[in-house]
Scaffold this active site. Structure first.
Site, PDB file in Angstrom:
ATOM      1  CG  ASP A 120     110.067  63.030  64.352  1.00 48.57           C
ATOM      2  OD1 ASP A 120     110.190  64.339  64.489  1.00 48.57           O
ATOM      3  OD2 ASP A 120     109.308  62.939  63.344  1.00 48.57           O
TER       4      ASP A 120
ATOM      5  NE  ARG B 183     115.574  64.393  63.893  1.00 46.75           N
ATOM      6  CZ  ARG B 183     116.663  64.890  63.882  1.00 46.75           C
ATOM      7  NH1 ARG B 183     117.584  64.741  63.165  1.00 46.75           N
ATOM      8  NH2 ARG B 183     116.912  65.826  65.014  1.00 46.75           N
TER       9      ARG B 183
ATOM     10  CB  THR C 283     104.718  76.744  63.460  1.00 44.32           C
ATOM     11  OG1 THR C 283     106.162  77.171  63.957  1.00 44.32           O
ATOM     12  CG2 THR C 283     103.899  76.140  64.330  1.00 44.32           C
TER      13      THR C 283
ATOM     14  CB  THR D  39     107.519  80.016  66.369  1.00 45.95           C
ATOM     15  OG1 THR D  39     108.977  79.569  66.695  1.00 45.95           O
ATOM     16  CG2 THR D  39     107.615  81.349  66.498  1.00 45.95           C
TER      17      THR D  39
ATOM     18  CB  CYS E 224     113.058  80.786  62.893  1.00 45.48           C
ATOM     19  SG  CYS E 224     113.149  79.094  63.516  1.00 45.48           S
TER      20      CYS E 224
ATOM     21  NE  ARG F 133     113.804  73.025  58.037  1.00 48.81           N
ATOM     22  CZ  ARG F 133     113.351  73.109  59.414  1.00 48.81           C
ATOM     23  NH1 ARG F 133     112.140  72.761  59.575  1.00 48.81           N
ATOM     24  NH2 ARG F 133     114.225  73.331  60.333  1.00 48.81           N
TER      25      ARG F 133
HETATM   26  N1  LIG Z   1     114.951  74.880  63.810  1.00 47.22           N
HETATM   27  C1  LIG Z   1     115.260  76.127  64.333  1.00 47.22           C
HETATM   28  O1  LIG Z   1     116.206  76.751  64.396  1.00 47.22           O
HETATM   29  C2  LIG Z   1     114.112  76.545  65.438  1.00 47.22           C
HETATM   30  C3  LIG Z   1     114.632  77.391  66.420  1.00 47.22           C
HETATM   31  C4  LIG Z   1     113.473  77.945  67.225  1.00 47.22           C
HETATM   32  C5  LIG Z   1     112.351  77.546  67.131  1.00 47.22           C
HETATM   33  N2  LIG Z   1     111.840  76.603  66.213  1.00 47.22           N
HETATM   34  C6  LIG Z   1     110.472  76.116  66.082  1.00 47.22           C
HETATM   35  O2  LIG Z   1     110.432  74.906  66.581  1.00 47.22           O
HETATM   36  C7  LIG Z   1     109.553  74.324  65.722  1.00 47.22           C
HETATM   37  C8  LIG Z   1     110.052  72.988  65.187  1.00 47.22           C
HETATM   38  O3  LIG Z   1     110.889  73.439  64.161  1.00 47.22           O
HETATM   39  P1  LIG Z   1     111.968  72.407  63.468  1.00 47.22           P
HETATM   40  O4  LIG Z   1     113.019  73.132  62.733  1.00 47.22           O
HETATM   41  O5  LIG Z   1     112.508  71.430  64.844  1.00 47.22           O
HETATM   42  O6  LIG Z   1     111.256  71.556  62.534  1.00 47.22           O
HETATM   43  P2  LIG Z   1     111.658  69.979  61.946  1.00 47.22           P
HETATM   44  O7  LIG Z   1     110.981  69.981  60.648  1.00 47.22           O
HETATM   45  O8  LIG Z   1     113.188  70.073  62.043  1.00 47.22           O
HETATM   46  O9  LIG Z   1     111.410  69.095  62.964  1.00 47.22           O
HETATM   47  C9  LIG Z   1     109.718  68.870  63.206  1.00 47.22           C
HETATM   48  C10 LIG Z   1     109.603  67.539  63.642  1.00 47.22           C
HETATM   49  O10 LIG Z   1     108.237  67.021  64.030  1.00 47.22           O
HETATM   50  C11 LIG Z   1     107.953  65.905  63.342  1.00 47.22           C
HETATM   51  N3  LIG Z   1     106.410  65.980  63.331  1.00 47.22           N
HETATM   52  C12 LIG Z   1     105.635  66.694  62.754  1.00 47.22           C
HETATM   53  N4  LIG Z   1     104.443  66.578  62.854  1.00 47.22           N
HETATM   54  C13 LIG Z   1     104.374  65.710  64.066  1.00 47.22           C
HETATM   55  C14 LIG Z   1     103.252  64.998  64.663  1.00 47.22           C
HETATM   56  N5  LIG Z   1     102.079  65.144  64.484  1.00 47.22           N
HETATM   57  N6  LIG Z   1     103.790  64.149  65.643  1.00 47.22           N
HETATM   58  C15 LIG Z   1     105.003  63.716  65.664  1.00 47.22           C
HETATM   59  N7  LIG Z   1     105.999  64.180  65.092  1.00 47.22           N
HETATM   60  C16 LIG Z   1     105.710  65.172  64.078  1.00 47.22           C
HETATM   61  C17 LIG Z   1     108.540  65.676  62.013  1.00 47.22           C
HETATM   62  O11 LIG Z   1     108.621  64.579  61.469  1.00 47.22           O
HETATM   63  C18 LIG Z   1     109.825  66.428  62.209  1.00 47.22           C
HETATM   64  O12 LIG Z   1     111.010  65.459  62.466  1.00 47.22           O
HETATM   65  C19 LIG Z   1     108.857  75.240  64.846  1.00 47.22           C
HETATM   66  O13 LIG Z   1     107.724  76.108  65.296  1.00 47.22           O
HETATM   67  C20 LIG Z   1     109.860  76.192  64.821  1.00 47.22           C
HETATM   68  O14 LIG Z   1     109.650  77.594  64.483  1.00 47.22           O
HETATM   69  C21 LIG Z   1     112.737  76.262  65.279  1.00 47.22           C
END
Ligand SMILES: NC(=O)c1ccc[n+]([C@@H]2O[C@H](COP(=O)([O-])OP(=O)(O)OC[C@H]3O[C@@H](n4cnc5c(N)ncnc54)[C@H](O)[C@@H]3O)[C@@H](O)[C@H]2O)c1
Length: 428
Positions: free
Chosen positions: A37, A42, A90, A125, A265, A336
């Site tokens: 990450d 984090r 996303t 997503t 989401c 968020r």
């Molecule tokens: N949170 C949920 O409940 C959930 C459930 C299903 C799907 N998703 C999908 O999963 C994806 C991630 O969501 P999330 O909630 O985990 O987001 P998040 O913000 O909690 O985590 C994303 C992580 O990616 C890191 N990051 C961003 N760009 C980066 C890069 N270029 N290189 C390395 N690290 C990078 C950020 O620092 C962050 O820690 C999204 O597409 C979301 O729609 C999320």
């Protein structure tokens, strides 16, 4: 060159957030996992065994790190991997247009470390087509490798539901897909090797992308339907949740509940589908209408509260209101895109004083992101209010003696149908 089916996978996770961490934990059951990450804080927290989402305890995270899980903020560490999994945000921009900058930059990162024969699976997503049309060209450009000759891709949507103890990544079927038949089966077998719940190999990458967006759009549209019905029923003095309980006794009724739709989401993903529909010149009237209904719910809630207070002769401009819950969902610290903030903002135009209490949310984070100073639970317990608005159904609120917080003439608006009938004045 073919995907390295004979080589033991070394997994590289790009993005160790709410969704990436469970994926890393899942693969750590069997494989070496480099959890990368770009956010150092984090990674440092994870190294100390701290999960901000609260889904994994310290002992468990530290045990995984003594064996196969290696959180890192050093991109070069990814070079030892041969199976990359991208789980970066996303979101949408201020015009509700898909913001693909994170998946694009993560693809460029992968392009810098990838080798011939490697596989990249996207879990973020997206609308159908992003993996092959947007991400793959970035990997090709940076790595100089050729897609489906030198490297291979897949899409496997993340389906986790943070704070849900019943349905977890470990017991939920995972959709898989791949850029050719052999890759699809390889990806499916790698996921299948760590998942007791099994996998579902989708017909194509686009079908897998579409499946995820359909899951979340279905929820959004159905919640919007319940929110709209709730407006009609509450105008008639009918409790919508009791209507749903009754209707749910029919075998083919799906019991969606009315409420705020926030977070990363459900309130975001349908915009990805709407955008894709627009690109194709296809009408997405129903999905757009559902978004409108859910996005404007805070306005409806505040108007109803203000009107009821006026009916009860409670002067709103001098009123003191308590909002219970700030996170976007119950028992989860994620703030968020919380729609409670919209309620707070709108109510601020009317009410004299508003206290927001949420023992699950991090007050520093709330202040940083929204400029809102939350009231500690202990302070609120010493005060009394003209109105209480229960917005989030945190378990901890069941121990809260709301009766002791309300003035003789007051309104208790329970938008989550959490409180007893004799306490709640208003419901959805
Ligand atoms: N949170 C949920 O409940 C959930 C459930 C299903 C799907 N998703 C999908 O999963 C994806 C991630 O969501 P999330 O909630 O985990 O987001 P998040 O913000 O909690 O985590 C994303 C992580 O990616 C890191 N990051 C961003 N760009 C980066 C890069 N270029 N290189 C390395 N690290 C990078 C950020 O620092 C962050 O820690 C999204 O597409 C979301 O729609 C999320």
């Amino acid at each position: 060159m073919r995907a390295r089916v004979k080589v033991k996978p070394v997994i590289g996770i790009v993005g160790m957030g709410y969704a990436g961490l469970p994926v890393a934990c899942l693969f750590s059951k069997k494989y070496t996992v480099i959890g990368y990450d770009m956010n150092r804080t984090r990674i440092n927290q994870l190294r100390e065994g701290v999960d901000k989402g609260g889904d994994f305890d310290k002992k468990y995270l530290l045990r995984l790190q003594r064996h196969r899980l290696h959180p890192t903020s050093n991109r070069e560490d990814l070079m030892q991997c041969n199976f990359y999994v991208v789980v970066v945000p996303t979101p949408v921009d201020e015009n509700n247009q898909p913001d693909l900058t994170y998946v694009i930059s993560a693809s460029q990162t992968v392009g810098q470390v990838i080798s011939k024969g490697d596989v990249v699976v996207y879990e973020s997503t997206v609308y159908p087509g992003v993996t092959e049309d947007v991400c793959v060209p970035e990997i090709e450009k940076v790595s100089g490798l050729k897609f489906n000759r030198d490297f291979f891709v897949g899409f496997s949507p993340e389906r986790i539901d943070p704070s849900n103890k019943q349905h977890t990544i470990f017991n939920t079927v995972k959709i898989t897909s791949g850029s050719d038949d052999r890759t699809a089966h390889y990806i499916d077998s790698v996921y299948g090797s760590v998942l007791s719940a099994g996998t579902c190999l989708a017909a194509s990458i686009k079908a897998a992308e579409a499946a995820k967006i359909l899951e979340n759009t279905q929820r959004d549209v159905n919640i919007a339907l319940m929110n709209e019905c709730s407006k009609i029923f509450s105008a008639m003095g009918i409790d919508t949740n009791k209507v749903i309980d009754a209707a749910a006794t029919k075998w083919n009724f799906n019991a969606y509940r009315p409420g705020l739709v926030g977070g990363h989401c459900i309130g975001v993903d349908p915009y990805y589908l709407i955008t894709k529909a627009q690109m194709l010149g296809v009408d997405s009237e129903l999905i757009s209408a559902a978004r409108h209904v859910n996005d404007t719910l805070p306005e409806h809630i505040v108007n109803r509260l203000v009107q009821t207070m006026a009916d009860e002769n409670i002067p709103i401009k001098d009123a003191s209101v308590l909002i219970l819950g700030f996170t976007f969902k119950e028992n989860c610290p994620d703030i968020r895109n919380t729609r409670v903030y919209d309620i707070y903002q709108r109510l601020s135009l009317h009410a004299g004083k508003i206290d927001v209490v949420d023992p699950i949310a991090d007050p520093t984070q709330v202040y940083k992101e929204y400029g809102l100073k939350m009231t500690p639970m202990t302070t609120a317990l010493k005060r009394t209010y003209d109105a209480v608005l229960l917005c989030v159904r945190h378990d901890v609120f069941s121990d809260f003696d709301i009766r002791s917080l309300i003035r003789e003439r007051s309104v208790v608006y329970d938008i989550k149908s959490f409180l007893s009938d004799d306490l709640a004045t208003l419901r959805m």
